[in-house]
Design a protein around this motif. Structure first.
Motif, PDB file in Angstrom:
ATOM      1  N   LEU A 139       0.791  -1.129  -0.085  1.00 45.53           N
ATOM      2  CA  LEU A 139      -0.038   0.060  -0.039  1.00 45.53           C
ATOM      3  C   LEU A 139       0.918   1.174   0.073  1.00 45.53           C
ATOM      4  CD1 LEU A 139      -3.061  -0.602   2.283  1.00 45.53           C
ATOM      5  CD2 LEU A 139      -2.946  -0.155  -0.338  1.00 45.53           C
ATOM      6  N   TRP A 140       1.942   1.159   0.748  1.00 41.63           N
ATOM      7  CA  TRP A 140       2.563   2.462   0.786  1.00 41.63           C
ATOM      8  C   TRP A 140       3.421   2.981  -0.496  1.00 41.63           C
ATOM      9  CZ3 TRP A 140       0.695   5.649   4.081  1.00 41.63           C
ATOM     10  CH2 TRP A 140      -0.258   5.290   5.145  1.00 41.63           C
ATOM     11  N   PRO A 141       3.991   1.960  -0.953  1.00 44.07           N
ATOM     12  CA  PRO A 141       4.547   2.239  -2.178  1.00 44.07           C
ATOM     13  C   PRO A 141       3.471   2.629  -3.232  1.00 44.07           C
ATOM     14  CG  PRO A 141       5.530   0.209  -1.336  1.00 44.07           C
ATOM     15  CD  PRO A 141       4.488   0.649  -0.556  1.00 44.07           C
ATOM     16  N   LEU A 142       2.320   2.329  -3.453  1.00 42.75           N
ATOM     17  CA  LEU A 142       1.270   2.484  -4.098  1.00 42.75           C
ATOM     18  C   LEU A 142       0.722   4.111  -3.764  1.00 42.75           C
ATOM     19  CD1 LEU A 142      -0.885  -0.723  -4.644  1.00 42.75           C
ATOM     20  CD2 LEU A 142       0.483   0.586  -6.454  1.00 42.75           C
ATOM     21  N   ARG A 143       0.835   4.168  -2.722  1.00 43.99           N
ATOM     22  CA  ARG A 143       0.414   5.561  -2.357  1.00 43.99           C
ATOM     23  C   ARG A 143       1.400   6.833  -2.612  1.00 43.99           C
ATOM     24  NH1 ARG A 143      -2.567   3.677   3.570  1.00 43.99           N
ATOM     25  NH2 ARG A 143      -4.460   3.011   2.064  1.00 43.99           N
ATOM     26  N   ARG A 144       2.844   6.346  -2.364  1.00 46.14           N
ATOM     27  CA  ARG A 144       3.786   7.403  -2.841  1.00 46.14           C
ATOM     28  C   ARG A 144       3.817   7.584  -4.420  1.00 46.14           C
ATOM     29  NH1 ARG A 144       6.067   4.313   1.547  1.00 46.14           N
ATOM     30  NH2 ARG A 144       7.159   3.049   0.026  1.00 46.14           N
ATOM     31  N   ALA A 145       3.675   6.562  -5.144  1.00 49.54           N
ATOM     32  CA  ALA A 145       3.563   6.503  -6.635  1.00 49.54           C
ATOM     33  C   ALA A 145       2.314   7.701  -6.780  1.00 49.54           C
ATOM     34  CB  ALA A 145       3.329   5.166  -7.084  1.00 49.54           C
ATOM     35  N   ARG A 146       1.218   7.283  -6.215  1.00 48.16           N
ATOM     36  CA  ARG A 146       0.044   8.145  -6.633  1.00 48.16           C
ATOM     37  C   ARG A 146       0.553   9.569  -6.236  1.00 48.16           C
ATOM     38  NH1 ARG A 146      -4.546   9.053  -3.331  1.00 48.16           N
ATOM     39  NH2 ARG A 146      -3.770   7.382  -2.258  1.00 48.16           N
ATOM     40  N   ALA A 147       1.112   9.936  -5.026  1.00 49.91           N
ATOM     41  CA  ALA A 147       1.423  11.083  -4.754  1.00 49.91           C
ATOM     42  C   ALA A 147       2.500  12.057  -5.811  1.00 49.91           C
ATOM     43  CB  ALA A 147       2.128  11.261  -3.465  1.00 49.91           C
ATOM     44  N   ALA A 148       3.593  10.963  -6.196  1.00 54.45           N
ATOM     45  CA  ALA A 148       4.404  11.357  -7.021  1.00 54.45           C
ATOM     46  C   ALA A 148       3.890  11.871  -8.470  1.00 54.45           C
ATOM     47  CB  ALA A 148       5.442  10.424  -7.232  1.00 54.45           C
ATOM     48  N   LEU A 149       2.528  11.664  -8.947  1.00 59.02           N
ATOM     49  CA  LEU A 149       2.034  11.798 -10.102  1.00 59.02           C
ATOM     50  C   LEU A 149       1.908  13.402 -10.417  1.00 59.02           C
ATOM     51  CD1 LEU A 149      -0.631   8.870 -10.718  1.00 59.02           C
ATOM     52  CD2 LEU A 149       1.517   9.209 -12.049  1.00 59.02           C
ATOM     53  N   TYR A 150       1.662  13.957  -9.270  1.00 59.63           N
ATOM     54  CA  TYR A 150       1.233  15.378  -9.300  1.00 59.63           C
ATOM     55  C   TYR A 150       2.402  16.135  -9.519  1.00 59.63           C
ATOM     56  CZ  TYR A 150      -3.194  13.683  -7.432  1.00 59.63           C
ATOM     57  OH  TYR A 150      -4.360  13.178  -7.286  1.00 59.63           O
ATOM     58  N   ASP A 151       3.606  15.690  -9.396  1.00 58.99           N
ATOM     59  CA  ASP A 151       4.745  16.467  -9.540  1.00 58.99           C
ATOM     60  C   ASP A 151       5.346  16.092 -10.905  1.00 58.99           C
ATOM     61  OD1 ASP A 151       4.790  17.195  -6.975  1.00 58.99           O
ATOM     62  OD2 ASP A 151       5.757  15.598  -6.012  1.00 58.99           O
ATOM     63  N   LEU A 152       4.795  15.404 -11.596  1.00 61.12           N
ATOM     64  CA  LEU A 152       5.379  14.978 -13.083  1.00 61.12           C
ATOM     65  C   LEU A 152       4.873  16.092 -14.247  1.00 61.12           C
ATOM     66  CD1 LEU A 152       5.190  11.128 -13.024  1.00 61.12           C
ATOM     67  CD2 LEU A 152       7.006  12.448 -12.837  1.00 61.12           C
ATOM     68  N   SER A 153       5.678  16.692 -14.715  1.00 57.85           N
ATOM     69  CA  SER A 153       5.116  17.580 -15.688  1.00 57.85           C
ATOM     70  C   SER A 153       5.225  16.930 -17.306  1.00 57.85           C
ATOM     71  CB  SER A 153       6.229  18.952 -15.655  1.00 57.85           C
ATOM     72  OG  SER A 153       7.287  18.439 -15.935  1.00 57.85           O
ATOM     73  N   VAL A 154       5.813  15.929 -17.061  1.00 54.91           N
ATOM     74  CA  VAL A 154       5.703  15.207 -18.456  1.00 54.91           C
ATOM     75  C   VAL A 154       4.435  14.299 -18.922  1.00 54.91           C
ATOM     76  CG1 VAL A 154       8.576  14.999 -18.718  1.00 54.91           C
ATOM     77  CG2 VAL A 154       6.839  13.046 -17.592  1.00 54.91           C
ATOM     78  N   ILE A 155       3.942  14.369 -17.956  1.00 56.24           N
ATOM     79  CA  ILE A 155       2.428  13.601 -18.617  1.00 56.24           C
ATOM     80  C   ILE A 155       1.293  14.631 -18.328  1.00 56.24           C
ATOM     81  CG2 ILE A 155       3.200  11.375 -17.994  1.00 56.24           C
ATOM     82  CD1 ILE A 155       1.525  11.362 -15.355  1.00 56.24           C
ATOM     83  N   THR A 156       0.421  14.572 -18.930  1.00 55.18           N
ATOM     84  CA  THR A 156      -0.866  15.629 -18.726  1.00 55.18           C
ATOM     85  C   THR A 156      -1.566  15.146 -17.615  1.00 55.18           C
ATOM     86  OG1 THR A 156      -2.482  14.175 -20.250  1.00 55.18           O
ATOM     87  CG2 THR A 156      -0.962  15.599 -21.550  1.00 55.18           C
ATOM     88  N   ARG A 157      -2.677  16.183 -17.314  1.00 53.83           N
ATOM     89  CA  ARG A 157      -3.626  15.968 -16.408  1.00 53.83           C
ATOM     90  C   ARG A 157      -4.466  14.814 -16.313  1.00 53.83           C
ATOM     91  NH1 ARG A 157      -4.613  19.375 -12.275  1.00 53.83           N
ATOM     92  NH2 ARG A 157      -3.428  20.922 -13.006  1.00 53.83           N
ATOM     93  N   VAL A 158      -4.912  14.659 -17.884  1.00 59.66           N
ATOM     94  CA  VAL A 158      -5.656  13.500 -18.060  1.00 59.66           C
ATOM     95  C   VAL A 158      -5.252  12.125 -17.735  1.00 59.66           C
ATOM     96  CG1 VAL A 158      -7.004  12.240 -19.835  1.00 59.66           C
ATOM     97  CG2 VAL A 158      -7.146  14.780 -19.697  1.00 59.66           C
ATOM     98  N   GLN A 159      -3.690  12.142 -18.102  1.00 59.66           N
ATOM     99  CA  GLN A 159      -3.142  11.049 -17.903  1.00 59.66           C
ATOM    100  C   GLN A 159      -2.806  10.713 -16.362  1.00 59.66           C
ATOM    101  OE1 GLN A 159       0.308  12.064 -20.450  1.00 59.66           O
ATOM    102  NE2 GLN A 159      -0.094  10.793 -22.091  1.00 59.66           N
ATOM    103  N   GLN A 160      -2.614  11.826 -15.707  1.00 59.40           N
ATOM    104  CA  GLN A 160      -2.484  11.652 -14.324  1.00 59.40           C
ATOM    105  C   GLN A 160      -3.524  10.982 -13.714  1.00 59.40           C
ATOM    106  OE1 GLN A 160      -1.487  15.548 -12.936  1.00 59.40           O
ATOM    107  NE2 GLN A 160       0.785  15.559 -13.242  1.00 59.40           N
ATOM    108  N   GLN A 161      -4.761  11.463 -14.080  1.00 57.19           N
ATOM    109  CA  GLN A 161      -6.114  11.067 -13.511  1.00 57.19           C
ATOM    110  C   GLN A 161      -6.306   9.603 -13.846  1.00 57.19           C
ATOM    111  OE1 GLN A 161      -7.866  12.820 -11.397  1.00 57.19           O
ATOM    112  NE2 GLN A 161      -6.380  14.247 -11.459  1.00 57.19           N
ATOM    113  N   LEU A 162      -5.939   9.325 -14.884  1.00 51.90           N
ATOM    114  CA  LEU A 162      -6.054   7.895 -15.602  1.00 51.90           C
ATOM    115  C   LEU A 162      -5.171   6.934 -14.742  1.00 51.90           C
ATOM    116  CD1 LEU A 162      -7.253   5.649 -17.461  1.00 51.90           C
ATOM    117  CD2 LEU A 162      -5.345   6.113 -18.957  1.00 51.90           C
ATOM    118  N   VAL A 163      -4.003   7.186 -14.399  1.00 58.23           N
ATOM    119  CA  VAL A 163      -2.988   6.375 -13.564  1.00 58.23           C
ATOM    120  C   VAL A 163      -3.338   6.471 -12.404  1.00 58.23           C
ATOM    121  CG1 VAL A 163      -0.753   6.101 -12.616  1.00 58.23           C
ATOM    122  CG2 VAL A 163      -1.120   6.738 -15.263  1.00 58.23           C
TER     123      VAL A 163
END
Length: 165
Positions: free
Chosen positions: A78-102
């Motif tokens: 769980l914790w690695p998944l939660r960290r990965a989900r939180a890291a999505l918001y810092d990625l500027s190389v993917i779109t907001r739609v892609q962030q939401q999908l992941v």
């Protein structure tokens, strides 16, 4: 207690109880606040609520084992998944739609793991009922909150139980 498919020990499964309690906005908010502030485990708090609702009298001695079991699974999954989900918001190389999908897919994986943990807790409960029963002073939410060194654990437990009804 009335019989339920496969258990005969409780009226409502732990999963049903978790869904009922956590669906209340105040329970969700308080759970997450205590998780952040005291390191409380939401699943364990809701398990304790279920134990009390169903009059399942387990010895307080089971708490340490249950906490260790849940922590091991959460730390690995769980914790690695939660960290990965939180890291999505810092990625500027993917779109907001892609962030939401992941994010949606990661949340689904988290829910699957949480459901497995809840079923594991119910199975462990059934096993402990036979060997670690304590009708005199059973494990309660207050005991779990005290183990976290939460101030006013008794009062907090009463509040949480009332909100979870």
């Amino acid at each position: 207690m009335s019989e339920v498919a496969g258990s005969g020990l409780w009226q409502k499964s732990l999963w049903e109880s978790v869904l009922d309690s956590y669906s209340k906005p105040t329970v969700e908010q308080l759970s997450l606040a205590w998780q952040d502030q005291y390191g409380a485990n939401v699943t364990l708090m809701l398990w304790c609520v279920w134990l009390q609702r169903e009059n399942i009298c387990l010895s307080k001695d089971v708490l340490q084992d249950v906490v260790a079991t849940i922590k091991e699974v959460e730390d690995a999954t769980l914790w690695p998944l939660r960290r990965a989900r939180a890291a999505l918001y810092d990625l500027s190389v993917i779109t907001r739609v892609q962030q939401q999908l992941v994010k949606k897919q990661v949340l689904a994986a988290e829910l699957s793991i949480e459901k497995i943990l809840v079923h594991k807790l119910q199975d462990v409960t059934q096993k402990y009922i036979e060997v670690m029963r304590d009708v005199e002073a059973p494990l309660q939410l207050e005991d779990y909150l005290q183990s976290l060194a939460m101030p006013n654990a008794a009062m907090c437990a009463q509040e949480y139980l009332a909100l979870a009804e």
